[in-house]
Design an enzyme around this catalytic site. Structure first.
Site, mmCIF file in Angstrom:
data_model
loop_
_atom_site.group_PDB
_atom_site.id
_atom_site.type_symbol
_atom_site.label_atom_id
_atom_site.label_comp_id
_atom_site.label_asym_id
_atom_site.label_seq_id
_atom_site.Cartn_x
_atom_site.Cartn_y
_atom_site.Cartn_z
ATOM 1 N N TYR A 234 8.324 1.402 7.680
ATOM 2 C CA TYR A 234 8.650 0.820 6.372
ATOM 3 C C TYR A 234 10.077 0.309 6.429
ATOM 4 O O TYR A 234 11.025 1.091 6.487
ATOM 5 C CB TYR A 234 8.458 1.888 5.291
ATOM 6 C CG TYR A 234 8.766 1.478 3.875
ATOM 7 C CD1 TYR A 234 8.997 0.152 3.509
ATOM 8 C CD2 TYR A 234 8.817 2.439 2.867
ATOM 9 C CE1 TYR A 234 9.263 -0.201 2.200
ATOM 10 C CE2 TYR A 234 9.085 2.107 1.551
ATOM 11 C CZ TYR A 234 9.308 0.781 1.223
ATOM 12 O OH TYR A 234 9.584 0.446 -0.079
ATOM 13 N N THR B 15 8.042 3.599 -5.074
ATOM 14 C CA THR B 15 7.501 3.444 -6.423
ATOM 15 C C THR B 15 7.151 4.790 -7.038
ATOM 16 O O THR B 15 7.170 4.951 -8.256
ATOM 17 C CB THR B 15 6.267 2.525 -6.388
ATOM 18 O OG1 THR B 15 6.613 1.317 -5.701
ATOM 19 C CG2 THR B 15 5.780 2.180 -7.777
ATOM 20 N N ILE C 68 1.106 -3.630 0.266
ATOM 21 C CA ILE C 68 1.358 -2.384 -0.467
ATOM 22 C C ILE C 68 2.031 -2.825 -1.756
ATOM 23 O O ILE C 68 3.191 -3.229 -1.770
ATOM 24 C CB ILE C 68 2.210 -1.391 0.332
ATOM 25 C CG1 ILE C 68 1.430 -0.919 1.568
ATOM 26 C CG2 ILE C 68 2.588 -0.188 -0.537
ATOM 27 C CD1 ILE C 68 2.165 0.084 2.434
ATOM 28 N N LYS D 43 5.392 -2.101 7.193
ATOM 29 C CA LYS D 43 5.491 -2.628 5.835
ATOM 30 C C LYS D 43 6.819 -3.356 5.752
ATOM 31 O O LYS D 43 7.881 -2.743 5.855
ATOM 32 C CB LYS D 43 5.428 -1.494 4.796
ATOM 33 C CG LYS D 43 5.651 -1.969 3.365
ATOM 34 C CD LYS D 43 5.760 -0.800 2.392
ATOM 35 C CE LYS D 43 6.102 -1.300 0.991
ATOM 36 N NZ LYS D 43 6.290 -0.179 0.036
#
Length: 297
Positions: A136, A47, A206, A165
């Site tokens: 992740y 992001t 998240i 994540k």
């Protein structure tokens, strides 16, 4: 129990002004997150447009986040991934040396390593630092999937790899991870399935939406983690439309547009190849955010 970062976490955007990193705006955004109940800020991830930041900008963002959170209870989980293991180690060491509380390490993109390659990659990163490491997994972006067997192996063999994540979009995957390794910290990486993951034993989110609505993501997460599922579901249901709208184009295109429309950033800028949303989607975002109470600075 491994040291971990969990709870309500925000995948921060990176603001630009005249195509340069807007450091003052970035600091303001982080302080707004602190004010409205977020537990952990996550700079320079997907992001945050990490793929188009320079190495210096990446480091500056980590430093700004750490400085902004000093004297508060809010932690910094620094984005520190790369498809070159030596480079990922360098970022991880920098993050640790400059006060980050942990790192988020995306699976290596483009070069498509085997599961053994993923294991060796993450083991090397974990062994290079002492702070917690959150894996992740986002195969839709990177082209490789960290399979559960590899996750379990890393969790067992590396003292500071505490969780993952999960952004596969699969609730089944998250349930599978939690069923086979209850001590593994599974974090939702997709706002659309935050509630299902939290209600099945996930230990946090998240969130992209939290850039805009940190208070509501914080409430949802904390209620669910305290097993107040009915109250959490009410908030989640209210967020359904905004969660969908913020992914009408590739992240972070819509969330940056929403932040601009809400007056939280001064300019709407991206780094190519990302560009502004279509006129149709810009209008859609503008209409949808009118239905939400967006807290200011």
């Amino acid at each position: 129990m491994k040291n971990s970062l969990q709870g309500a976490m925000t995948a921060l955007i990176t603001p630009f002004k005249n195509q340069k990193l807007d450091e003052a705006s970035f600091e303001k955004l982080i302080k707004r997150q602190i004010k409205h109940g977020i537990d952990v800020v996550v700079p320079v991830g997907t992001t945050g447009e990490s793929a188009t930041l320079t190495h210096d900008e990446h480091r500056i963002c980590i430093e700004i986040a750490v400085d902004a959170c000093k004297g508060t209870n809010v932690k910094v989980l620094a984005g520190a991934g790369s498809n070159a293991t030596h480079e990922a180690i360098g970022i991880a060491k920098f993050a640790q040396a400059h006060g980050a509380h942990g790192i988020l390490s995306v699976a290596p993109y483009y070069n498509k390593p085997t599961q053994e390659g993923l294991y060796e990659h993450y083991k090397a990163i974990a062994n290079s630092i002492e702070i917690p490491v959150l894996l992740y997994n986002v195969p839709g972006r990177v082209g490789v999937d960290i399979l559960p067997a590899t996750v379990f192996r890393l969790f067992k063999d590396c003292k500071n790899i505490y969780g993952i994540k999960e952004a596969t979009g699969s609730i089944d995957r998250c349930v599978d991870l939690l069923a086979h390794e209850p001590d593994l910290v599974v974090i939702s990486g997709e706002d659309a399935i935050n509630y299902p993951i939290l209600s099945n034993g996930g230990k946090g989110v998240i969130s992209v939406t939290a850039n805009l609505l940190p208070d509501q993501i914080s409430q949802l997460t904390h209620l669910a983690m305290n097993e107040e599922y009915k109250k959490a579901k009410l908030i989640n249901d209210n967020l359904y439309t905004i969660n969908k709208t913020l992914f009408c184009e590739s992240n972070p295109i819509p969330i940056k547009a929403a932040m601009y429309l809400a007056g939280l950033i001064d300019t709407l800028e991206y780094r190519l190849p990302l560009c502004k949303p279509s006129k149709e989607n810009f209008k859609k975002i503008e209409e949808v955010i009118k239905n939400y109470e967006i807290k200011g600075f």
